[in-house]
Design an enzyme around this catalytic site. Structure first.
Site, PDB file in Angstrom:
ATOM      1  N   LYS A  11       0.813  -1.218   0.000  1.00  0.00           N
ATOM      2  CA  LYS A  11       0.000   0.000   0.000  1.00  0.00           C
ATOM      3  C   LYS A  11       0.851   1.274   0.000  1.00  0.00           C
ATOM      4  CE  LYS A  11      -3.941  -2.160   2.294  1.00  0.00           C
ATOM      5  NZ  LYS A  11      -4.827  -2.080   3.475  1.00  0.00           N
ATOM      6  N   TYR A  51     -12.366  -2.290  -4.327  1.00  0.00           N
ATOM      7  CA  TYR A  51     -12.893  -2.440  -2.969  1.00  0.00           C
ATOM      8  C   TYR A  51     -14.419  -2.374  -2.913  1.00  0.00           C
ATOM      9  CZ  TYR A  51      -8.174  -2.283  -1.091  1.00  0.00           C
ATOM     10  OH  TYR A  51      -6.864  -2.579  -0.788  1.00  0.00           O
ATOM     11  N   PHE A  59     -16.099   2.722   6.391  1.00  0.00           N
ATOM     12  CA  PHE A  59     -14.711   3.087   6.091  1.00  0.00           C
ATOM     13  C   PHE A  59     -14.402   3.139   4.595  1.00  0.00           C
ATOM     14  CE2 PHE A  59     -14.772  -1.548   6.760  1.00  0.00           C
ATOM     15  CZ  PHE A  59     -14.196  -1.999   5.578  1.00  0.00           C
ATOM     16  N   ARG A  87      -1.146 -14.444   4.300  1.00  0.00           N
ATOM     17  CA  ARG A  87      -1.914 -13.843   5.396  1.00  0.00           C
ATOM     18  C   ARG A  87      -1.160 -13.968   6.719  1.00  0.00           C
ATOM     19  NH1 ARG A  87      -6.196 -11.645   3.813  1.00  0.00           N
ATOM     20  NH2 ARG A  87      -7.259 -11.553   5.817  1.00  0.00           N
ATOM     21  N   ASN A 114      -1.918  -0.017   6.798  1.00  0.00           N
ATOM     22  CA  ASN A 114      -1.336  -1.226   7.385  1.00  0.00           C
ATOM     23  C   ASN A 114      -0.377  -1.951   6.453  1.00  0.00           C
ATOM     24  OD1 ASN A 114      -3.127  -2.411   5.609  1.00  0.00           O
ATOM     25  ND2 ASN A 114      -4.407  -3.333   7.173  1.00  0.00           N
ATOM     26  N   HIS A 117      -2.063  -5.502   1.479  1.00  0.00           N
ATOM     27  CA  HIS A 117      -3.355  -6.158   1.256  1.00  0.00           C
ATOM     28  C   HIS A 117      -3.053  -7.547   0.733  1.00  0.00           C
ATOM     29  CE1 HIS A 117      -7.343  -7.007  -0.483  1.00  0.00           C
ATOM     30  NE2 HIS A 117      -6.638  -7.529  -1.468  1.00  0.00           N
ATOM     31  N   GLU A 128      -9.317 -10.924  -7.754  1.00  0.00           N
ATOM     32  CA  GLU A 128      -8.384  -9.813  -7.577  1.00  0.00           C
ATOM     33  C   GLU A 128      -7.221  -9.882  -8.563  1.00  0.00           C
ATOM     34  OE1 GLU A 128      -9.202  -8.795  -2.880  1.00  0.00           O
ATOM     35  OE2 GLU A 128      -7.364  -9.870  -3.387  1.00  0.00           O
TER      36      GLU A 128
END
Length: 141
Positions: A11, A51, A59, A87, A114, A117, A128
């Site tokens: 990100k 998204y 959010f 993950r 964070n 993704h 995706e």
């Protein structure tokens, strides 16, 4: 164990920190192969489409605004149980709750910023990956 592919996005906050190489090293040293990669500055339309599953959540607007705030590094990872492995490497969504040594614990600064993704299931990964990479842009053995 099955060989899988998963989508990973570094990100804007992590790209700005110049830690792409450190994150790639974690993928590779844990058995994940990078089979496609590109840097991209997402448009608002792209971020909203990617998204869209979160469109009704409170959010959503902030997430889109954040994801278009700077370039991202997008990659397809391949390996044994790649989705679960990625993950585990990422850690909990909230960096403050992520296990020490995970990508988010080390490089993330908030739930939104964070660092990374990652796809959460084989179905999500397929969708995706197709969103960002035409099949011919992915390395195959």
């Amino acid at each position: 164990m099955a060989v899988e592919r998963t989508l990973s996005i570094i990100k804007p906050d992590a790209v700005a920190k110049n830690v792409i190489g450190q994150i790639y090293t974690r993928f590779e040293s844990n058995g994940l192969k990078i089979v496609a990669s590109r840097m991209k500055w997402l448009s608002q339309h792209e971020a909203e489409a990617f998204y869209a599953v979160h469109k009704e959540r409170p959010f959503f607007k902030d997430l889109v605004k954040y994801m278009i705030s700077g370039p991202v590094q997008i990659q397809v990872l391949e390996g044994e149980n790649a989705i679960m492995k990625n993950r585990e490497l990422m850690g909990a969504t909230d960096p403050a709750k992520a296990e020490k040594g995970t990508i988010r614990a080390e490089f993330g600064k908030s739930i939104e910023a964070n660092a990374v993704h990652g796809s959460d299931s084989p179905e999500t990964a397929a969708t995706e990956i197709a969103f960002f990479f035409p099949r011919m842009d992915i390395y195959s053995r």
